[in-house]
Design an enzyme around this catalytic site. Structure first.
Site, PDB file in Angstrom:
ATOM      1  N   ARG A   1       0.835  -1.213   0.000  1.00 40.49           N
ATOM      2  CA  ARG A   1       0.000   0.000   0.000  1.00 40.49           C
ATOM      3  C   ARG A   1       0.866   1.258   0.000  1.00 40.49           C
ATOM      4  NH1 ARG A   1      -3.418  -2.854   4.317  1.00 40.49           N
ATOM      5  NH2 ARG A   1      -4.895  -3.984   3.028  1.00 40.49           N
TER       6      ARG A   1
ATOM      7  N   SER B   1     -17.148  -7.175  -5.312  1.00 39.47           N
ATOM      8  CA  SER B   1     -18.441  -7.819  -5.567  1.00 39.47           C
ATOM      9  C   SER B   1     -19.257  -7.933  -4.278  1.00 39.47           C
ATOM     10  CB  SER B   1     -18.220  -9.206  -6.173  1.00 39.47           C
ATOM     11  OG  SER B   1     -17.426  -9.981  -5.302  1.00 39.47           O
TER      12      SER B   1
ATOM     13  N   ALA C   1     -15.360  -7.839 -10.820  1.00 34.39           N
ATOM     14  CA  ALA C   1     -14.178  -7.138 -11.323  1.00 34.39           C
ATOM     15  C   ALA C   1     -13.925  -7.431 -12.808  1.00 34.39           C
ATOM     16  CB  ALA C   1     -12.958  -7.530 -10.502  1.00 34.39           C
TER      17      ALA C   1
ATOM     18  N   ASP D   1      -6.093  -7.037  -6.909  1.00 31.40           N
ATOM     19  CA  ASP D   1      -5.743  -7.865  -5.735  1.00 31.40           C
ATOM     20  C   ASP D   1      -6.848  -8.878  -5.444  1.00 31.40           C
ATOM     21  OD1 ASP D   1      -4.505  -8.794  -3.427  1.00 31.40           O
ATOM     22  OD2 ASP D   1      -5.323  -7.193  -2.171  1.00 31.40           O
TER      23      ASP D   1
ATOM     24  N   CYS E   1      -2.584 -14.233  -4.183  1.00 31.86           N
ATOM     25  CA  CYS E   1      -2.347 -14.755  -2.827  1.00 31.86           C
ATOM     26  C   CYS E   1      -2.610 -16.256  -2.762  1.00 31.86           C
ATOM     27  CB  CYS E   1      -3.177 -13.992  -1.797  1.00 31.86           C
ATOM     28  SG  CYS E   1      -4.943 -14.094  -2.082  1.00 31.86           S
TER      29      CYS E   1
HETATM   30  N1  SAH Z   1      -7.310  -5.394  -1.690  1.00 38.67           N
HETATM   31  C1  SAH Z   1      -7.916  -5.725  -0.438  1.00 38.67           C
HETATM   32  C2  SAH Z   1      -8.024  -7.208  -0.182  1.00 38.67           C
HETATM   33  C3  SAH Z   1      -8.756  -7.965  -1.266  1.00 38.67           C
HETATM   34  S1  SAH Z   1      -9.425  -9.486  -0.730  1.00 38.67           S
HETATM   35  C4  SAH Z   1      -7.148  -5.060   0.702  1.00 38.67           C
HETATM   36  O1  SAH Z   1      -6.091  -4.473   0.473  1.00 38.67           O
HETATM   37  O2  SAH Z   1      -7.608  -5.123   1.827  1.00 38.67           O
HETATM   38  C5  SAH Z   1     -10.356  -9.959  -2.114  1.00 38.67           C
HETATM   39  C6  SAH Z   1     -11.665  -9.210  -2.306  1.00 38.67           C
HETATM   40  O3  SAH Z   1     -12.198  -9.591  -3.568  1.00 38.67           O
HETATM   41  C7  SAH Z   1     -12.757  -9.537  -1.298  1.00 38.67           C
HETATM   42  O4  SAH Z   1     -13.189  -8.350  -0.679  1.00 38.67           O
HETATM   43  C8  SAH Z   1     -13.907 -10.140  -2.132  1.00 38.67           C
HETATM   44  O5  SAH Z   1     -15.183  -9.729  -1.686  1.00 38.67           O
HETATM   45  C9  SAH Z   1     -13.607  -9.600  -3.494  1.00 38.67           C
HETATM   46  N2  SAH Z   1     -14.073 -10.392  -4.650  1.00 38.67           N
HETATM   47  C10 SAH Z   1     -14.108 -11.730  -4.798  1.00 38.67           C
HETATM   48  N3  SAH Z   1     -14.499 -12.052  -6.054  1.00 38.67           N
HETATM   49  C11 SAH Z   1     -14.713 -10.893  -6.716  1.00 38.67           C
HETATM   50  C12 SAH Z   1     -15.099 -10.575  -8.058  1.00 38.67           C
HETATM   51  N4  SAH Z   1     -15.346 -11.507  -8.957  1.00 38.67           N
HETATM   52  N5  SAH Z   1     -15.206  -9.275  -8.386  1.00 38.67           N
HETATM   53  C13 SAH Z   1     -14.953  -8.291  -7.488  1.00 38.67           C
HETATM   54  N6  SAH Z   1     -14.581  -8.545  -6.213  1.00 38.67           N
HETATM   55  C14 SAH Z   1     -14.457  -9.829  -5.837  1.00 38.67           C
END
Ligand code: SAH
Length: 404
Positions: free
Chosen positions: A223, A262, A291, A308, A348
């Protein structure tokens, strides 16, 4: 404790524990001497009766999770010294006493010689997650150790093992633990949701209802890098969860930030955190959206993107699908970013290693035909340590890309 059950390995299988690898696979085991139940402490011996290590037994492919390579008695003192070591290590990193950051990972499983245990520290509240039945059974020793180490600074310990051990958890078969025994809750103190500081940014943490232990602490250093690149940029924070990257980008002077997730609950958290840091004035907009769809329909709008996603593969069998997923996602991002744009992209998934991830990104790049430079390779921060003897502990990898 002389009645600790003995596990004897097949001839030649002592090499791995002698190299301090903390997992004993069932295939290496010749026999179990005596009765053993899931979660019991066992001692492991070579075929020539040489002591090798001590750990928690659990039926399954990883049969013993090793927490000591020296013969010990796993009593209150033992657990205290293990947690103390984890604390001292963070202290040496300067993270236990920082003015700007009061959230960090105190225990990261094998990286701290404590397989099956995660503890995250949120300004006085420790959130504990056991990933093995053995560690779950030690939780009261662990709470006592935390109280001793932190003293009055510790206001609560919240146990969030249900997610990692119960039927919704991925690693442990349900039948191995009494489901009725398992519930999330406070083992010490009580708490409300809390506000923490990370590099001077405020975040509201909900460890009770939030994902994982409440926050993705592992992205702290990345970050900071986002903040470095963000001034003046139009930024897309994809998979934003609680808006960590969005907050850093805005604080650093991004012109405009779009945050996509999402999950409605995640977008609510993002909203709260943006409010907390900037009030109503921030030039930020949130979208509850998939996404992939969002990227597909927002081309040539952004100077910078953060990608991410959650782990696409939790098991080795899902690896191929996951790699295809990373490739498709990143091809959309690379295609869509403005010339001279920056992409922070992450994975991850533990089973997709950095080489495989690199391959997926390269394939995505080739698909788009754009010229791309790799600015930096990213990893997990030092409070998520990787034991040199357990490279499997490396799970977070990323790249900063410059797209011409
Ligand atoms: N970048 C964040 C952590 C991401 S964790 C941070 O720094 O804290 C992954 C996230 O992706 C979760 O919040 C989950 O709800 C979301 N997610 C899962 N599948 C998704 C999709 N198809 N489109 C958008 N978001 C999604």
């Amino acid at each position: 404790m002389s009645e600790i059950t003995k596990i004897v390995l097949n001839a030649g299988k002592d090499q791995s524990p002698k190299r301090f690898h903390p997992w004993i696979f069932s295939g290496a085991v010749k026999r179990v001497e005596g009765d053993v139940k899931n979660g019991d402490v066992v001692e492991v011996y070579s075929s020539s009766n040489e002591y090798l290590c001590t750990g928690h037994y659990q039926k399954g492919s990883i049969m013993v999770r090793v927490f000591s390579f020296e013969k010990i008695t796993p009593d209150a003192n033992f657990w205290k010294s293990k947690i103390q070591k984890a604390y001292d290590y963070r202290k040496s990193l300067g993270i236990t006493n920082s003015e700007n950051t009061n959230v960090y990972r105190l225990v990261y499983g094998e990286g701290d010689g404590l397989p099956g245990l995660i503890i995250d520290y949120y300004d006085g509240t420790a959130v504990l997650q056991a990933h093995s039945i053995g560690m779950y059974r030690e939780r009261h020793f662990i709470v006592d150790a935390l109280k001793e180490i932190y003293g009055e600074k510790l206001t609560a310990v919240y146990d969030k093992s249900k997610e990692s051990l119960g039927s919704s958890g991925s690693k442990v078969p349900v039948e191995v633990i009494e489901e009725s025994e398992l519930k999330n809750g406070y083992l010490f103190g009580s708490g409300s949701q809390k506000q923490v500081l990370e590099n001077g940014h405020k975040f509201q943490i909900d460890w009770e209802e939030g994902q994982k232990t409440g926050f993705f602490i592992d992205q702290r250093e990345n970050r900071k890098l986002v903040a470095q690149f963000a001034p003046g940029k139009t930024v897309l924070d994809c998979f934003c969860y609680a808006g960590g990257f969005s907050t850093y980008a805005l604080k650093a002077g991004a012109m405009n930030v779009h945050s996509v997730d999402s999950s409605k609950a995640a977008i609510k958290l993002t909203y709260d955190n943006i409010q907390l840091n900037f009030g109503e004035t921030a030039s930020q907009t949130s979208f509850v959206a998939d996404a992939f769809d969002f990227l597909g329909s927002h081309q040539a709008e952004y100077d910078m993107m953060i990608i991410d996603p959650p782990a696409f593969a939790k098991h080795r069998d899902a690896r191929h699908q996951a790699v295809m997923g990373y490739r498709r996602l990143n091809a959309l991002a690379i295609k869509g970013i403005k010339p001279g744009g920056i992409i922070f992209t992450f994975s991850c998934s533990q089973v997709v290693d950095k080489y495989l991830f690199n391959g997926a990104i390269t394939a995505a790049a080739i698909e788009t035909g754009r010229n791309i430079r790799i600015l930096e390779y990213l990893s997990q921060p030092a409070d998520h340590p990787i034991s040199i003897y357990h490279p499997e502990g490396e799970y977070l990898k990323g790249m900063i890309l410059y797209i011409e």
